[in-house]
Each structure stands twice: as C-alpha cells, then as structure tokens.
Motif scaffolding. Structure first.
Motif, PDB file in Angstrom:
ATOM      1  N   LEU A 116      54.049  15.437  75.532  1.00 58.67           N
ATOM      2  CA  LEU A 116      55.130  16.315  75.986  1.00 58.67           C
ATOM      3  C   LEU A 116      55.890  15.633  77.118  1.00 58.67           C
ATOM      4  O   LEU A 116      55.286  15.125  78.064  1.00 58.67           O
ATOM      5  N   ILE A 117      57.198  15.632  77.025  1.00 58.40           N
ATOM      6  CA  ILE A 117      58.047  15.023  78.047  1.00 58.40           C
ATOM      7  C   ILE A 117      58.992  16.092  78.597  1.00 58.40           C
ATOM      8  O   ILE A 117      59.791  16.675  77.850  1.00 58.40           O
ATOM      9  N   THR A 118      58.879  16.381  79.886  1.00 52.71           N
ATOM     10  CA  THR A 118      59.769  17.332  80.552  1.00 52.71           C
ATOM     11  C   THR A 118      60.317  16.685  81.821  1.00 52.71           C
ATOM     12  O   THR A 118      59.844  15.640  82.260  1.00 52.71           O
ATOM     13  N   SER A 119      61.307  17.340  82.406  1.00 57.11           N
ATOM     14  CA  SER A 119      61.899  16.843  83.646  1.00 57.11           C
ATOM     15  C   SER A 119      61.275  17.485  84.872  1.00 57.11           C
ATOM     16  O   SER A 119      61.751  17.273  85.985  1.00 57.11           O
ATOM     17  N   HIS A 120      60.228  18.270  84.694  1.00 60.25           N
ATOM     18  CA  HIS A 120      59.628  19.005  85.806  1.00 60.25           C
ATOM     19  C   HIS A 120      58.341  18.328  86.262  1.00 60.25           C
ATOM     20  O   HIS A 120      57.552  17.832  85.441  1.00 60.25           O
ATOM     21  N   ILE A 121      58.135  18.326  87.545  1.00 62.55           N
ATOM     22  CA  ILE A 121      57.001  17.618  88.128  1.00 62.55           C
ATOM     23  C   ILE A 121      55.680  18.204  87.653  1.00 62.55           C
ATOM     24  O   ILE A 121      54.745  17.477  87.304  1.00 62.55           O
ATOM     25  N   ASP A 122      55.605  19.527  87.664  1.00 59.84           N
ATOM     26  CA  ASP A 122      54.334  20.168  87.300  1.00 59.84           C
ATOM     27  C   ASP A 122      54.238  20.484  85.818  1.00 59.84           C
ATOM     28  O   ASP A 122      53.287  21.130  85.375  1.00 59.84           O
ATOM     29  N   GLY A 123      55.218  20.048  85.007  1.00 61.72           N
ATOM     30  CA  GLY A 123      55.165  20.275  83.568  1.00 61.72           C
ATOM     31  C   GLY A 123      55.539  21.681  83.139  1.00 61.72           C
ATOM     32  O   GLY A 123      55.356  22.025  81.961  1.00 61.72           O
ATOM     33  N   SER A 124      56.074  22.508  84.050  1.00 59.33           N
ATOM     34  CA  SER A 124      56.464  23.869  83.683  1.00 59.33           C
ATOM     35  C   SER A 124      57.648  23.840  82.740  1.00 59.33           C
ATOM     36  O   SER A 124      58.489  22.936  82.774  1.00 59.33           O
ATOM     37  N   ILE A 125      57.716  24.861  81.897  1.00 60.37           N
ATOM     38  CA  ILE A 125      58.809  25.005  80.944  1.00 60.37           C
ATOM     39  C   ILE A 125      59.364  26.411  81.089  1.00 60.37           C
ATOM     40  O   ILE A 125      58.610  27.390  81.076  1.00 60.37           O
ATOM     41  N   PHE A 126      60.686  26.500  81.226  1.00 63.16           N
ATOM     42  CA  PHE A 126      61.345  27.778  81.390  1.00 63.16           C
ATOM     43  C   PHE A 126      62.367  27.968  80.277  1.00 63.16           C
ATOM     44  O   PHE A 126      62.746  27.024  79.576  1.00 63.16           O
ATOM     45  N   GLU A 127      62.763  29.202  80.131  1.00 67.84           N
ATOM     46  CA  GLU A 127      63.758  29.517  79.109  1.00 67.84           C
ATOM     47  C   GLU A 127      64.987  28.620  79.252  1.00 67.84           C
ATOM     48  O   GLU A 127      65.462  28.353  80.347  1.00 67.84           O
ATOM     49  N   ARG A 128      65.477  28.157  78.090  1.00 70.05           N
ATOM     50  CA  ARG A 128      66.662  27.302  77.974  1.00 70.05           C
ATOM     51  C   ARG A 128      66.446  25.905  78.543  1.00 70.05           C
ATOM     52  O   ARG A 128      67.387  25.137  78.666  1.00 70.05           O
ATOM     53  N   ASP A 129      65.208  25.559  78.859  1.00 71.20           N
ATOM     54  CA  ASP A 129      64.912  24.181  79.255  1.00 71.20           C
ATOM     55  C   ASP A 129      65.030  23.262  78.041  1.00 71.20           C
ATOM     56  O   ASP A 129      64.876  23.681  76.888  1.00 71.20           O
ATOM     57  N   GLN A 130      65.250  21.981  78.314  1.00 69.19           N
ATOM     58  CA  GLN A 130      65.193  20.964  77.270  1.00 69.19           C
ATOM     59  C   GLN A 130      63.892  20.187  77.418  1.00 69.19           C
ATOM     60  O   GLN A 130      63.561  19.720  78.501  1.00 69.19           O
ATOM     61  N   ILE A 131      63.156  20.069  76.327  1.00 70.77           N
ATOM     62  CA  ILE A 131      61.908  19.317  76.340  1.00 70.77           C
ATOM     63  C   ILE A 131      61.904  18.347  75.160  1.00 70.77           C
ATOM     64  O   ILE A 131      62.634  18.527  74.180  1.00 70.77           O
ATOM     65  N   ASN A 132      61.075  17.307  75.267  1.00 65.49           N
ATOM     66  CA  ASN A 132      60.872  16.346  74.184  1.00 65.49           C
ATOM     67  C   ASN A 132      59.386  16.234  73.895  1.00 65.49           C
ATOM     68  O   ASN A 132      58.561  16.162  74.827  1.00 65.49           O
ATOM     69  N   MET A 133      59.041  16.201  72.608  1.00 64.65           N
ATOM     70  CA  MET A 133      57.670  15.948  72.176  1.00 64.65           C
ATOM     71  C   MET A 133      57.694  14.722  71.268  1.00 64.65           C
ATOM     72  O   MET A 133      58.385  14.721  70.238  1.00 64.65           O
ATOM     73  N   THR A 134      56.938  13.697  71.660  1.00 66.72           N
ATOM     74  CA  THR A 134      56.931  12.423  70.921  1.00 66.72           C
ATOM     75  C   THR A 134      55.602  12.250  70.205  1.00 66.72           C
ATOM     76  O   THR A 134      54.525  12.412  70.806  1.00 66.72           O
ATOM     77  N   THR A 164      60.486  11.284  68.031  1.00 66.64           N
ATOM     78  CA  THR A 164      60.687  12.191  69.158  1.00 66.64           C
ATOM     79  C   THR A 164      61.393  13.460  68.693  1.00 66.64           C
ATOM     80  O   THR A 164      62.474  13.404  68.087  1.00 66.64           O
ATOM     81  N   PHE A 165      60.786  14.610  68.974  1.00 63.75           N
ATOM     82  CA  PHE A 165      61.351  15.916  68.652  1.00 63.75           C
ATOM     83  C   PHE A 165      61.945  16.513  69.926  1.00 63.75           C
ATOM     84  O   PHE A 165      61.248  16.641  70.943  1.00 63.75           O
ATOM     85  N   THR A 166      63.233  16.893  69.856  1.00 62.32           N
ATOM     86  CA  THR A 166      63.948  17.398  71.026  1.00 62.32           C
ATOM     87  C   THR A 166      64.248  18.880  70.855  1.00 62.32           C
ATOM     88  O   THR A 166      64.758  19.305  69.807  1.00 62.32           O
ATOM     89  N   PHE A 167      63.932  19.675  71.894  1.00 64.37           N
ATOM     90  CA  PHE A 167      64.265  21.094  71.951  1.00 64.37           C
ATOM     91  C   PHE A 167      65.288  21.265  73.079  1.00 64.37           C
ATOM     92  O   PHE A 167      64.956  21.124  74.262  1.00 64.37           O
ATOM     93  N   ASN A 168      66.526  21.554  72.704  1.00 64.88           N
ATOM     94  CA  ASN A 168      67.590  21.645  73.710  1.00 64.88           C
ATOM     95  C   ASN A 168      67.573  22.949  74.486  1.00 64.88           C
ATOM     96  O   ASN A 168      68.033  22.985  75.624  1.00 64.88           O
ATOM     97  N   CYS A 169      67.075  24.001  73.908  1.00 65.41           N
ATOM     98  CA  CYS A 169      67.133  25.314  74.560  1.00 65.41           C
ATOM     99  C   CYS A 169      65.880  26.099  74.185  1.00 65.41           C
ATOM    100  O   CYS A 169      65.846  26.774  73.158  1.00 65.41           O
ATOM    101  N   MET A 170      64.878  26.004  75.023  1.00 65.98           N
ATOM    102  CA  MET A 170      63.616  26.687  74.739  1.00 65.98           C
ATOM    103  C   MET A 170      63.770  28.205  74.887  1.00 65.98           C
ATOM    104  O   MET A 170      64.499  28.694  75.750  1.00 65.98           O
TER     105      MET A 170
END
Length: 504
Positions: A116-134, A164-170
């Motif tokens: 899992l690849i996120t832009s957050h230090i603690d790995g949190s995911i919030f609504e409308r976040d963009q995340i990548n899963m490789t 790499t799978f990209t989710f633009n808006c969680m």
C-alpha cells in the motif's frame, strides 16, 4: 598433445556465465526460475561450429531434441526442474573433449506481494484520498496480467496489465481486505498477503453566506469548518474547489470570499481540509446559482422631444421579475456623469435645450462594489417652433396662470360678499329709523318687541304699508354690577306689496 578448453554452459535468465574455472561454484549459487518463465540454456564452446548434445539427467536420463548450442524451454513448469547437461558431438573433432558440464534448473511457483502506498505518514486513509496498491510478482513480468481482489473474493475486483492499482477518490464502501495475484493464460501465481484498508470519515462542512440563489454584484463568503473525532484541529490546509477545480488553497484561512460575484461564478463548490499525517477530507457540494441582473433605462416623453419640454429618465433593475430601489444610481450622458450617488432612480430636466442631446445611460452600484450599466438611449432635442407652443411648455404656462385665475376668482367672490353685507346693514339701519323700535323691560329681564308701521313720504301715501320686523335676542336676566350685554339682532325679511319697489 595440447588439450582444448572445456565446454562452457550459461543460463541466460539468471545472467550467470559458467566457465571451466567457476562452473561448479556458479551452479551452486544459481537463481531459480518461476512457473511461466521462458528459460534458455546456452552451451558455449571454445571452437565454433559443430553439433551439440543435450540431456536431462534427473529425475531420469532423457535425451533432448536439440543439436544447437542453446536449449529453450517455453513457459516452464515444475516438471521442468532437474539437472541438464550439454556436450559436443564426438564426430566434430577427435582432439576436442566431449566431457560436458551440468547445471541444475529449479522451477518454483510464483509468489505475489501487495504493498500500500499513501501520502500519509501514519498510513491513514480518509474519504476522497488517493492511494496506490502495487502488486509485485516473482519472475519475468512479460505477458502477465495483475488481478486485485477484495475481501478474498474469487472474482477479481480489478484486472490490468500494470502492476500498480490507483484509487483516486476513496469512499467508505471501499474499506476492506485486499490481495493480488498474476495470471498468464491458464497459469496463476500464488495470492499475495492481505492488506486491510480502513477509510476514515472526517466531518467537513462548507457554509455559504448568503445562501443561493444570488444576483450579480452580491458578495459571497464560503466558510470551511472541520471536526474530526469530536475535536477540531489546527495546522490545516484548506482548499476550495468549483466544479472539482481548485480556486483557492490556503494554510492560514478557512474563508473564501468573492467581493463581487458574476454569472460565471455559478457552479458546485466544495472545500477540502488536509491535516499532516491525517489525510484530506472533503465537504458536501453546495450549488451556487448567480442570477443575471438587468438594468433598464426609460425616457419620458418618448419620441420627439422639443426644447422647453420636461425630460424624465427612470433607471430600474430586475432579477427574475423582482426589483428593488435600495441601491445607488448614477446617470451618464456621452460617458460623462450628470448625476451620481443617488438613492432615487429618477433624473429630471425641467426645461431641456439642444445641449441636452446625447446618449444616456444609467448605472446601478452593486452591494459588493462596482456598477452594472443599462442600455443606451439616444435623446435628440428639436428646436422650438414659432407656430406652436410645445405641449410641455403649455403645461408649464398653465400651471403658472392657474393660481392667478384662482386668486382673481376669490377676489371677486369676496367683493360680492362685502357688497351684500353692506346692503343688508344699510337696510337694517333704515328700518330702525322708520320702523320697529326695540325697548327693554323695566326689570331688565326680557326684551320687548314693538312693531310700528312705516310712514312713507308724500309721493307714497297711496302705497300700502310695508311691515318690517326686528327680533332681539337678549339675556334672560341681568347680573347686578355688570352692564347689559346686547346680543346680535336678527332681522326678518322685508315684505313689500306687489307693485312697490323695495327701499334702496
């Protein structure tokens, strides 16, 4: 007799070259192949040309159908594992050694690994976040398709050639467990490890002041507030978006203001709050509708305008049929202000002349600043003609003469009234002299009325008598010590027999 070099053996997919000196050591450290890979064994000879013989020694001795210096296995499987040997044909040269070298090929199952690849230090995911899963898979990636599975379902959630799978808006519904694998035809890799995705909701609210709909020129203020886990936070970055396009981003202000809103500001507005290490959250959309403001200038009288006429210009504005006068108005002639900053939407010229000709426009000062201009009306003043009086000038002249006529009429009415009173007074005095006599009672309590006949002159001796009466209204009693107050006299009519002229 000089001996030739021994044969060399290489496995290209491991990029390891085996020579006579390091063949044994390299064969011990060779890298494995994976199911589905294309493996090529290359047997190099010190002397070019000739034929080669290939054998698989384990699990049983098997002659391979190849006489070239290479032997290729397409899409290896687990059964292709074993020890391989190559040697030159004995008939090539009697002085070349045909003692071959061996190599062991190990074919393993493909393993996958999901990150899992996120832009957050603690790995949190919030609504409308963009995340990548490789999805990382062992072996040669050529020709393989990657599958992403959700909650350990057999059917893939997503399938693509890129790893790499990209989710633009969680969204909250996308929370769950994910794993991946690779597929090539009927071949599959193993499933990867599970990754749990937790999507957090942040309470972000966008408020508009005033609420929609608005009219052009109004001032709009959008306020973005954030509340997460029951408490607010500082050190945030606020973004304001219109139709998903960022129009403002600030780390110091949660307010977005438009001083003078226009028609093109219509759209769906959203605000986003980004917290370091906690992700970004979005508010609900707010639709802002901006209604066009129409300003209209009308002129009276319309048509031909003559010198000396009264000219009136009326400035009105409307939004969807509604109007208001709580604004400032200004009037312009040929781009020069003739009346400015007035709360009255009417501009009048009492007696116009040729200098008043020109293009007239009015403007409405908008609450947020600026002005909205009306249509342009051309006014041409025609010179006054001698043969006639313009309607406007005649009306003004009539308004001046009418008060004089009223004063003259009142004067004659008052004069007639004074003459009538004078005649009545005169007749009364004559009646007292020759006619009735009023006497007061001896006790002073009641007036007495006496009637006498008129004695006419000699030339009227044959005329019948004329009776003239007087009524006196006296107080019933007289208070001691106070003078008698005579009331007004009330006279009756004078009765004159037929044929006799009244006294003058």
């Amino acid at each position: 007799m000089k001996m030739a070099r021994a044969l060399d053996l290489i496995i290209w997919f491991t990029v390891v070259i085996f020579s006579a000196q390091d063949a044994e050591e390299s064969s011990q450290n060779q890298k494995p192949a994976y199911i589905g890979d294309n493996v090529t064994l290359d047997c190099l000879s010190a002397i070019s040309g000739g034929k080669f013989k290939w054998q698989k020694l384990s699990p049983k001795v098997e002659n391979l159908n190849s006489t070239g210096s290479t032997y290729t296995i397409q899409s290896v499987t687990a059964s292709d594992s074993g020890t391989y040997k190559c040697e030159t044909d004995k008939s090539v040269s009697h002085y070349i050694s045909h003692a071959g070298r061996t190599v062991t090929l190990t074919v393993q199952e493909r393993k996958a690994r999901l990150e899992l690849i996120t832009s957050h230090i603690d790995g949190s995911i919030f609504e409308r976040d963009q995340i990548n899963m490789t999805c990382y898979v062992d072996g040669d990636p050529v020709g393989w398709t990657y599958e992403l599975h959700m909650s350990e379902r057999v059917m893939s959630y997503k399938s693509q050639m890129e790893r790499t799978f990209t989710f633009n808006c969680m969204t909250l519904s996308q929370a769950g467990n994910y794993n991946c694998r690779a597929r090539k035809g009927d071949l599959y890799s193993n499933f990867s490890n599970l990754i749990h995705i937790h999507v957090s909701a942040l309470n972000v609210t966008l408020t508009a002041f005033p609420k929609s709909p608005m009219k052009e020129g109004d001032s709009l203020q959008l306020v973005c507030t954030w509340m997460g886990n029951g408490r607010s936070s500082s050190n945030l970055t606020y973004s304001f978006l219109r139709n998903n396009v960022t129009v403002k981003k600030s780390s110091s202000s949660s307010v977005f203001s438009i001083k003078e809103i226009e028609k093109n500001h219509t759209g769906n507005y959203t605000c986003a709050v980004e917290s370091p290490g906690r992700g970004k959250a979005y508010s609900d959309d707010i639709e802002i509708e901006v209604q066009a403001l129409t300003v209209t200038l009308t002129v009276a009288p319309g048509g031909s305008v003559m010198e000396g006429d009264c000219l009136t210009l009326n400035c009105t504005w409307r939004v969807n049929g509604s109007s208001s006068s709580k604004l400032n108005f200004s009037f312009w002639r040929d781009c020069v202000s003739v009346k400015n900053d007035s709360d009255f939407p009417v501009f009048s010229i009492q007696e116009i002349n040729k200098s008043h000709s020109g293009n007239y426009t009015c403007a409405v000062e908008l609450p947020g600043g600026g002005q909205k201009y009306s249509n342009t009306v051309n006014v041409q003043i025609q010179a006054l003609q001698v043969t006639g009086i313009p309607g406007g000038a005649g009306l003004c002249l009539l308004l001046l003469i009418l008060p004089l006529l009223l004063l003259l009429c009142a004067y004659h009415r008052i004069q007639d009234l004074l003459c009538a009173l004078w005649r009545r007074r005169r007749r009364t005095d004559e009646g007292r002299a020759v006619g009735n006599v009023i006497t007061e009672a001896s006790d002073g309590s009641q007036a007495a009325l006496q009637t006498e006949t008129f004695n006419m002159a000699d030339e009227t001796k044959d005329v019948p008598e004329v009776i003239y009466s007087v009524l006196g209204d006296f107080p019933k009693s007289k208070k001691i010590g106070k003078p008698l107050v005579h009331s007004s006299l009330i006279y009756s009519e004078v009765r004159v027999p037929q044929g006799l002229s009244p006294p003058r």
